[in-house]
Design an enzyme around this catalytic site. Structure first.
Site, PDB file in Angstrom:
ATOM      1  N   ASP A 255      -1.944  -6.895  15.304  1.00  0.00           N
ATOM      2  CA  ASP A 255      -1.423  -5.523  15.339  1.00  0.00           C
ATOM      3  C   ASP A 255      -1.419  -4.941  16.744  1.00  0.00           C
ATOM      4  O   ASP A 255      -0.584  -4.100  17.070  1.00  0.00           O
ATOM      5  CB  ASP A 255      -2.262  -4.609  14.438  1.00  0.00           C
ATOM      6  CG  ASP A 255      -1.751  -4.598  13.007  1.00  0.00           C
ATOM      7  OD1 ASP A 255      -0.570  -4.875  12.801  1.00  0.00           O
ATOM      8  OD2 ASP A 255      -2.552  -4.300  12.101  1.00  0.00           O
TER       9      ASP A 255
ATOM     10  N   TYR B  30      -1.149   4.193  10.604  1.00  0.00           N
ATOM     11  CA  TYR B  30      -1.426   3.220  11.644  1.00  0.00           C
ATOM     12  C   TYR B  30      -0.177   3.140  12.508  1.00  0.00           C
ATOM     13  O   TYR B  30       0.932   3.002  12.000  1.00  0.00           O
ATOM     14  CB  TYR B  30      -1.755   1.845  11.053  1.00  0.00           C
ATOM     15  CG  TYR B  30      -3.061   1.814  10.301  1.00  0.00           C
ATOM     16  CD1 TYR B  30      -4.275   1.933  10.965  1.00  0.00           C
ATOM     17  CD2 TYR B  30      -3.082   1.682   8.922  1.00  0.00           C
ATOM     18  CE1 TYR B  30      -5.482   1.931  10.281  1.00  0.00           C
ATOM     19  CE2 TYR B  30      -4.282   1.681   8.213  1.00  0.00           C
ATOM     20  CZ  TYR B  30      -5.473   1.799   8.898  1.00  0.00           C
ATOM     21  OH  TYR B  30      -6.657   1.802   8.214  1.00  0.00           O
TER      22      TYR B  30
ATOM     23  N   GLU C 223      -5.855   4.282  13.694  1.00  0.00           N
ATOM     24  CA  GLU C 223      -6.693   3.285  14.371  1.00  0.00           C
ATOM     25  C   GLU C 223      -7.386   3.808  15.618  1.00  0.00           C
ATOM     26  O   GLU C 223      -8.322   3.181  16.117  1.00  0.00           O
ATOM     27  CB  GLU C 223      -5.895   2.021  14.709  1.00  0.00           C
ATOM     28  CG  GLU C 223      -4.931   2.145  15.873  1.00  0.00           C
ATOM     29  CD  GLU C 223      -3.580   2.708  15.479  1.00  0.00           C
ATOM     30  OE1 GLU C 223      -2.696   2.722  16.348  1.00  0.00           O
ATOM     31  OE2 GLU C 223      -3.402   3.121  14.310  1.00  0.00           O
TER      32      GLU C 223
ATOM     33  N   HIS D  58      -0.342   1.651  16.223  1.00  0.00           N
ATOM     34  CA  HIS D  58      -0.440   0.482  17.120  1.00  0.00           C
ATOM     35  C   HIS D  58       0.595   0.554  18.234  1.00  0.00           C
ATOM     36  O   HIS D  58       1.304  -0.416  18.524  1.00  0.00           O
ATOM     37  CB  HIS D  58      -0.309  -0.812  16.326  1.00  0.00           C
ATOM     38  CG  HIS D  58      -1.335  -0.973  15.248  1.00  0.00           C
ATOM     39  ND1 HIS D  58      -2.677  -1.159  15.517  1.00  0.00           N
ATOM     40  CD2 HIS D  58      -1.213  -0.950  13.898  1.00  0.00           C
ATOM     41  CE1 HIS D  58      -3.345  -1.262  14.374  1.00  0.00           C
ATOM     42  NE2 HIS D  58      -2.489  -1.133  13.390  1.00  0.00           N
TER      43      HIS D  58
ATOM     44  N   LYS E 203       1.717   1.894   7.384  1.00  0.00           N
ATOM     45  CA  LYS E 203       2.053   1.135   8.585  1.00  0.00           C
ATOM     46  C   LYS E 203       2.995   1.914   9.496  1.00  0.00           C
ATOM     47  O   LYS E 203       3.660   2.856   9.074  1.00  0.00           O
ATOM     48  CB  LYS E 203       2.697  -0.195   8.201  1.00  0.00           C
ATOM     49  CG  LYS E 203       1.719  -1.163   7.552  1.00  0.00           C
ATOM     50  CD  LYS E 203       0.571  -1.538   8.481  1.00  0.00           C
ATOM     51  CE  LYS E 203       1.027  -2.403   9.640  1.00  0.00           C
ATOM     52  NZ  LYS E 203      -0.095  -2.743  10.562  1.00  0.00           N
TER      53      LYS E 203
ATOM     54  N   ARG F  97       0.831  -1.194   0.000  1.00  0.00           N
ATOM     55  CA  ARG F  97       0.000   0.000   0.000  1.00  0.00           C
ATOM     56  C   ARG F  97       0.874   1.255   0.000  1.00  0.00           C
ATOM     57  O   ARG F  97       2.076   1.187   0.245  1.00  0.00           O
ATOM     58  CB  ARG F  97      -0.919   0.008   1.232  1.00  0.00           C
ATOM     59  CG  ARG F  97      -1.996  -1.047   1.213  1.00  0.00           C
ATOM     60  CD  ARG F  97      -2.722  -1.137   2.546  1.00  0.00           C
ATOM     61  NE  ARG F  97      -1.889  -1.725   3.586  1.00  0.00           N
ATOM     62  CZ  ARG F  97      -2.276  -1.931   4.851  1.00  0.00           C
ATOM     63  NH1 ARG F  97      -3.488  -1.560   5.232  1.00  0.00           N
ATOM     64  NH2 ARG F  97      -1.465  -2.487   5.730  1.00  0.00           N
TER      65      ARG F  97
END
Length: 364
Positions: free
Chosen positions: A270, A94, A118, A96, A75, A15
């Site tokens: 994740d 994201y 998120e 996490h 990510k 991505r």
């Protein structure tokens, strides 16, 4: 504002943070956008398309990192990218953080702002930036689980749908959030015998109304979890608590009663994973076994379908990217409820209560 995106370097992450159409909009709004060479090729976006949209193509990731005020990623940064962290840089991706202590420590040390897709929450309780990727992960988890049940893939050898006169596979979904809903949709379509567990009775009631006698809904307590999982051929770990580590609801002791070659797809990896033995895996090396049970714990499942995932992600994130670019991070935090909920680390301080709680850090 000077905005940039780079090529993702996580294992098999295809991505990209910005599409050409969204870059066109940012440039029209008066912003400058830098794109690392080749960033979008795996998502079907050429450097020429980016240039036509008004982006400047940059040879190296380092130059993008060093120059931009706002970096759009997909990510969370990995260890080799920590050296680029600095003050006056905001990363929107994201993150996490509750499952990544080292990343959190580096962001705090360098004073880099971390805004997380998120944890971005609307006033009506929606998670708009998480939803499209969790939808993909949920749907893919069913497909992946069905595939790994094949004997040639290391599974028990049961066909997910069964056949007339032959039983279907028992599939269990732990968690009825967006991941769980999408896994359910696919598994019902594949013909599995599906049980879904959650503590939200209202949600279970809605699913029961939709699917009627085609599924079993159960309240998620220890007894129901153990009974369902020990009889399962496929388990989908679909638990999600934004900003918090995932509770380990799928216990190793359950494995003793499960059929060898049964499959657990842990979509919650994740945030730390939903089994007691979960550990992140990659698309190159996606599975491992514990007590004869196959575990699939790839941390970036949607990265395998970038033509769909990149567009879906950008559709969800662009309004917030545009807002930060227009107002600046400090003003955006002051004026936007959603951006404030997405903020995890600002100016060297943890500002998300769930992240602080998970990592036992001070909350500011």
């Amino acid at each position: 504002m000077l905005i940039g995106t780079i090529k993702e370097i996580m294992n098999n992450e295809y991505r990209v943070g910005l599409t050409a159409s969204n870059i066109y909009e940012l440039v029209e709004q008066g912003h400058e956008v830098l794109v690392e060479k080749g960033s979008g090729v795996n998502s079907g976006i050429s450097d020429e398309e980016y240039q036509e949209a008004g982006a400047k193509i940059i040879e190296t990731a380092k130059e993008v990192w060093d120059r931009v005020e706002l970096l759009i990623k997909v990510k969370e940064p990995i260890e080799s990218e920590f050296k680029y962290f600095r003050k006056n840089l905001t990363i929107f991706s994201y993150m996490h953080l509750s499952a990544h202590k080292e990343l959190t420590a580096e962001l705090l040390k360098k004073g880099t702002n971390a805004i997380s897709y998120e944890t971005l929450l609307t006033k009506d309780g929606e998670l708009p930036c998480l939803k499209p990727m969790s939808s993909i992960a949920g749907r893919m988890s069913a497909i992946i689980g069905a595939e790994y049940l094949q004997k040639a893939k290391g599974g028990s050898g049961i066909l997910i749908s069964g056949l007339p006169g032959v039983k279907r596979a028992n599939a269990v979904i732990v968690g009825a959030g967006n991941v769980g809903e999408n896994a359910l949709k696919m598994l019902v379509g594949l013909g599995a015998n599906v049980t879904i567990l959650d503590v939200n009775i209202k949600k279970l009631g809605l699913l029961d109304d939709i699917y009627k006698n085609r599924i079993q809904t159960l309240y998620s307590d220890s007894e129901n979890l153990e009974k369902a999982i020990t009889n399962a051929d496929l388990v989908i770990g679909a638990i999600s608590l934004p900003g918090l580590k995932t509770p380990k609801l799928i216990k190793r002791k359950y494995y003793k009663k499960m059929r060898p070659g049964s499959v657990i797809v842990d979509v919650a990896i994740d945030q730390g994973g939903s089994t007691e033995v979960s550990k992140p895996t990659t698309h190159d090396d996606p599975i491992f076994y514990v007590d004869g049970i196959l575990h699939y714990c790839v941390a970036n499942i949607p990265g395998a379908v970038p033509l769909t995932a990149t567009e879906a992600l950008n559709n969800a994130t662009f309004r917030y990217i545009s807002l930060i670019a227009k107002l600046g991070i400090e003003n955006a935090l002051e004026t936007s409820y959603e951006i404030k909920t997405a903020a995890n680390i600002i100016n060297g301080k943890v500002v998300n209560e769930n992240v602080a709680k998970s990592l036992k850090l001070n909350f500011n």
